[in-house]
Design an enzyme around this catalytic site. Sequence first.
Site, PDB file in Angstrom:
ATOM      1  N   HIS A 103       0.846  -1.210   0.000  1.00  0.00           N
ATOM      2  CA  HIS A 103       0.000   0.000   0.000  1.00  0.00           C
ATOM      3  C   HIS A 103       0.873   1.250   0.000  1.00  0.00           C
ATOM      4  O   HIS A 103       1.293   1.731   1.053  1.00  0.00           O
ATOM      5  CB  HIS A 103      -0.915  -0.018   1.230  1.00  0.00           C
ATOM      6  N   PHE A 125       2.499   6.630  -5.031  1.00  0.00           N
ATOM      7  CA  PHE A 125       3.664   7.216  -5.711  1.00  0.00           C
ATOM      8  C   PHE A 125       3.282   8.426  -6.560  1.00  0.00           C
ATOM      9  O   PHE A 125       4.140   9.034  -7.189  1.00  0.00           O
ATOM     10  CB  PHE A 125       4.404   6.158  -6.538  1.00  0.00           C
ATOM     11  N   ARG A 126       2.001   8.764  -6.624  1.00  0.00           N
ATOM     12  CA  ARG A 126       1.517  10.055  -7.158  1.00  0.00           C
ATOM     13  C   ARG A 126       1.791  10.291  -8.637  1.00  0.00           C
ATOM     14  O   ARG A 126       1.633  11.415  -9.118  1.00  0.00           O
ATOM     15  CB  ARG A 126       2.153  11.229  -6.382  1.00  0.00           C
ATOM     16  N   ASN A 185      -4.798   6.341  -7.169  1.00  0.00           N
ATOM     17  CA  ASN A 185      -5.393   7.686  -7.087  1.00  0.00           C
ATOM     18  C   ASN A 185      -4.409   8.760  -7.558  1.00  0.00           C
ATOM     19  O   ASN A 185      -4.026   9.662  -6.827  1.00  0.00           O
ATOM     20  CB  ASN A 185      -5.923   7.992  -5.683  1.00  0.00           C
ATOM     21  N   ASP A 210      -8.666   3.615  -3.361  1.00  0.00           N
ATOM     22  CA  ASP A 210      -8.081   4.170  -2.137  1.00  0.00           C
ATOM     23  C   ASP A 210      -7.908   5.682  -2.203  1.00  0.00           C
ATOM     24  O   ASP A 210      -7.595   6.252  -3.244  1.00  0.00           O
ATOM     25  CB  ASP A 210      -6.740   3.530  -1.817  1.00  0.00           C
ATOM     26  N   HIS A 238      -5.575  -0.452   5.813  1.00  0.00           N
ATOM     27  CA  HIS A 238      -5.308   0.348   7.027  1.00  0.00           C
ATOM     28  C   HIS A 238      -6.422   0.353   8.067  1.00  0.00           C
ATOM     29  O   HIS A 238      -7.040   1.368   8.345  1.00  0.00           O
ATOM     30  CB  HIS A 238      -4.915   1.777   6.657  1.00  0.00           C
ATOM     31  N   ASN A 276      -5.435   9.605   7.274  1.00  0.00           N
ATOM     32  CA  ASN A 276      -6.751   8.990   7.166  1.00  0.00           C
ATOM     33  C   ASN A 276      -6.614   7.501   6.895  1.00  0.00           C
ATOM     34  O   ASN A 276      -6.018   7.131   5.880  1.00  0.00           O
ATOM     35  CB  ASN A 276      -7.542   9.645   6.030  1.00  0.00           C
ATOM     36  N   ASP A 294       0.981   2.530   3.773  1.00  0.00           N
ATOM     37  CA  ASP A 294       0.131   3.639   3.314  1.00  0.00           C
ATOM     38  C   ASP A 294       0.983   4.900   3.100  1.00  0.00           C
ATOM     39  O   ASP A 294       0.574   6.017   3.427  1.00  0.00           O
ATOM     40  CB  ASP A 294      -1.023   3.913   4.285  1.00  0.00           C
ATOM     41  N   HIS A 340       3.367  14.174   0.632  1.00  0.00           N
ATOM     42  CA  HIS A 340       2.776  15.449   0.215  1.00  0.00           C
ATOM     43  C   HIS A 340       3.855  16.517   0.212  1.00  0.00           C
ATOM     44  O   HIS A 340       4.887  16.390   0.877  1.00  0.00           O
ATOM     45  CB  HIS A 340       1.655  15.867   1.167  1.00  0.00           C
TER      46      HIS A 340
HETATM   47 ZN   LIG Z   1      -6.692   4.775   2.193  1.00  0.00          ZN
END
Ligand SMILES: [Zn+2]
Lengths: 306, 432
Positions: B61, B64-65, B95, B153, B233, B281, B308, B312
Amino acid sequence: MKDLLTLEHLSAQDIEELLDLSENLGEIVDRPIKKLPTLRGKAVVNLFFEPSTRTRNSFELAAKYLSADVINVQPSGSSVEKGETLWDTADNLVQMGIDAAIIRHKVSGVPQQLAQMVSIPIINAGDGMHEHPTQGLLDMLTLRQAKGRIDGLRVAIVGDILHSRVARSDIWALRALGADVVLIGPPSLMPDSFRQLSHVTVTTDLKEGLQGVDAIQVLRLQKERQTGGDIPSLWEYRARWGVTAHSLQWAKPDAIIMHPGPQNRGVEIDSDILDSSRSWVGRQVRNGLAVRMAVLFRLLGGAHNE
Amino acid sequence: MSNTGTSWRIQGARVIDPFRGIDAVLDVTVRDGVFVEDHDPSLPVVDAKGLWLVPRLTDMHVHFRDPGLEYKEDLASGSRAAAAGGFTVVCTMPNTKPVVDIPSLVEWQKERAETLGLVRIWPIGAVTKGEEGKELAEMYQMAQAGAIGFSDDGHPVADSRIMRAALSYSATLNRPIIQHSEDPDLFAGGSMHEGAISQQLGLGGIPAEAESIMVWRDVELVQLTRGILHVAHVSAPGSLEAVRYAKNKGLAVTAEAAPHHLFLSDDAVREWQYSAVTKVNPPLRPAAMQEALIQAVTSGLIDVLASDHAPHHADEKAEPYDKAPFGISGLETFLGTVMTVFLGRGLLSPLDLFAKLTAMPHQVLRQSYAGISPGAAADLTLIDPGAVWTVDPAAFYSKGHNTPLAGATLTGRAVATMVGGRWTMREQEVLG
Ligand SMILES: [Zn+2]
């Protein structure tokens, strides 16, 4: 004391000293010439990210009565859209020689974060649902004037405790000064963990909660609480938690009424109560000015004492 | 000593291989990128005395954006963070911008990872187009392209009808739906755990039930569909009960826990004085829930540990608490955190702990790997179990320095990582 960010972290002595100073400085309001030279040459900024004319005016007048220069900054959406952070905004003001910043922001914690970044005093004028320390101080000053003491009083706070920064500042100050606090309101607007605080009682029953109280602080009910699903309607709220001539009989006969304003007459409080001799609401406004003068004096004028 | 080449003789390490249930001091030989049986004396020798050797550390999980949010992280910086943290496989959440919801994006991520050569990337495809929760994404074609599982996710699949369809559809592909469990209405307006600390700090609260209600619903849907569900998570006690119920019923439900929920409680939000590095989160929970989660990992109720990893930009994390994005950059502290929690307190044996980072994620994702056996790809990590170190985000390879573990002291650290016989990290230095 560099900043005034919370009442939670002030001792009883800190609070009482500020209240004594407020009593002295408050007298200036009755003078024909409302000017003390204390803060001459000092510049103060009202940095209100969330609009509030009442609180801003009170701070502005307090600073001006002490001869400080005041600018009002209400950062618009546009500066944020340009990519400027609020830290940039604050830093710009510091670079321009501002001596203290009064901050209001709709997000809890912003004044604390700013205070860590800049060396000038930061005064919290209300942050989100967290604290509104000058409101707490003016409430304590009003109570002390009305009852001659705070130690041993039983004080009810009625309304939306969960979202109220006023309630939090009042709770911490009242406990520090030896009062017992009764929190009364709808269950969906009550922070349940406050049941575990010493000298705090929590109830949803207005009649039970008002028994034997010396003072009632009535909180403003935001209309969003109805649309947000927390209460059925403003009228149902009034029927259960409204402070009216009827519900007031459950309190002590000499119990006083306070309200941080602005009031929703006919919702959380009735006009006949608000305009009665038991109401200290007008005095709260006046005391707000005195308390804000004391805070500015303490943080800016009192430097040579430290 | 040279770090290049794909043939090595690693001597003297304590080999902890959860794929084969082995925990013994052994010499390990790698030739041409795979494990071999013979002990060829001509190969370059790595002295690993005092170190632990674990094959195929997997973090199922990570964010890597890339594509689209490369200012937070990209496949190169994320891969370097994985290598630095000791990982040989990561599963990337979809995502991104655009969302990984078509086969070509899955292929692109895999190809890019192969070019970089630092870590194996097993992409996770979106459950719904654009992660919008409305229409199923092309799961079959993404699976053909290499998607290892499916998840929206960052968001839950909130619509029960869509979740039902997703579970029944992905089961035909033998791949799990990885759910970020959250009731959007209970979650709305929250930025930390709802409890004494949120109420004191005046921050919007997220009740633990916002998570557990969704886990219970999904368990019922698995019962209905015979689908395969992996709960990402897990942090709430009610979620643990739901997973326990599902396992007792013999349903295909597995669960993971993240290191920050095991190492920190919501006290950290107060200690960090509203700095959004603690905003994540699901949110950090109270100490009692943290302890319940640790017990659930210890008992085996929780199958997998996964970071996770959610990097950022510093400017975003400097926003006021309510506005800042959720997430912790966790790849480079993951191993140290879980070793500190579980080995430091003697709760798990090293073999049982590392199973949750190796064999268990393989089982959840239905991937086979033979461990340290002849012919298996030589993916391994050398770990210094006694290394005591202080977390310094400035030293991260990840672009995201957002972690409330900054300044924390951890015991245990990867000192070398190998993927396919090639060193990707030695002594905290990423090679490539
Ligand atoms: Zn999540």
